[in-house]
Write a protein that holds these residues in place. Structure first.
Motif, PDB file in Angstrom:
ATOM      1  N   ASN A 102     -16.809  -3.365  -4.123  1.00  0.00           N
ATOM      2  CA  ASN A 102     -15.541  -3.711  -4.770  1.00  0.00           C
ATOM      3  C   ASN A 102     -14.629  -2.498  -4.888  1.00  0.00           C
ATOM      4  N   CYS A 105     -13.094  -1.818  -1.598  1.00  0.00           N
ATOM      5  CA  CYS A 105     -12.028  -2.790  -1.339  1.00  0.00           C
ATOM      6  C   CYS A 105     -10.748  -2.396  -2.083  1.00  0.00           C
ATOM      7  N   GLU A 106     -10.892  -2.038  -3.354  1.00  0.00           N
ATOM      8  CA  GLU A 106      -9.736  -1.617  -4.152  1.00  0.00           C
ATOM      9  C   GLU A 106      -9.076  -0.390  -3.549  1.00  0.00           C
ATOM     10  N   TRP A 107      -9.888   0.576  -3.129  1.00  0.00           N
ATOM     11  CA  TRP A 107      -9.341   1.772  -2.509  1.00  0.00           C
ATOM     12  C   TRP A 107      -8.569   1.404  -1.262  1.00  0.00           C
ATOM     13  N   GLY A 108      -9.116   0.510  -0.440  1.00  0.00           N
ATOM     14  CA  GLY A 108      -8.436   0.083   0.782  1.00  0.00           C
ATOM     15  C   GLY A 108      -7.127  -0.615   0.491  1.00  0.00           C
ATOM     16  N   ASN A 109      -7.093  -1.437  -0.546  1.00  0.00           N
ATOM     17  CA  ASN A 109      -5.852  -2.134  -0.908  1.00  0.00           C
ATOM     18  C   ASN A 109      -4.776  -1.165  -1.341  1.00  0.00           C
ATOM     19  N   VAL A 110      -5.158  -0.129  -2.061  1.00  0.00           N
ATOM     20  CA  VAL A 110      -4.188   0.851  -2.550  1.00  0.00           C
ATOM     21  C   VAL A 110      -3.738   1.796  -1.448  1.00  0.00           C
ATOM     22  N   ARG A 112      -4.057   1.440   2.026  1.00  0.00           N
ATOM     23  CA  ARG A 112      -3.800   0.903   3.373  1.00  0.00           C
ATOM     24  C   ARG A 112      -2.445   1.339   3.858  1.00  0.00           C
TER      25      ARG A 112
END
Length: 113
Positions: A102, A105-110, A112
């Motif tokens: 998770n 995923c959060e790091w990737g969303n921020v 990207r």
């Protein structure tokens, strides 16, 4: 705790907690399989996973599931019937890895681009 304590100088990365974690979740499909088992369906059969992932070959899926089972991240349950019925689900150890996924995923969303 910083990265220094996870990968101290002079220690091979494979011999660290960081290296071990990478070996468990590394590979093209491991995290994808874990994702399907946690986000969509708690118990899935082989063909369901194949259909959800789509781009994975039968051989690769079989090998990856065996690796996840060997690392005790998933539990494989085989039913004695014809045709064979096999189900996969996350183990408690596998569930303990979900917060790490998770955060990724959060790091990737921020971040990207």
């Amino acid at each position: 705790m910083g990265i220094e304590s996870c990968s101290p100088t002079g220690v091979a990365i494979k011999d660290t907690g960081f290296g071990y974690t990478l070996s468990v979740i590394g590979g093209k499909y491991k995290m994808t399989i874990l994702y399907w088992l946690v986000e969509y369906k708690e118990v899935m059969r082989f063909n369901e996973l194949k259909k959800c992932i789509g781009t994975i070959s039968f051989k690769t899926l079989n090998t990856t599931l065996k690796e996840l089972e060997a690392d005790q991240l998933i539990i494989r349950k085989e039913y004695p019937q014809v045709p064979p019925k096999v189900e996969y689900r996350l183990s408690e150890r596998g569930k303990s890895l979900i917060p790490v996924l998770n955060m990724m995923c959060e790091w990737g969303n921020v971040n990207r681009i």
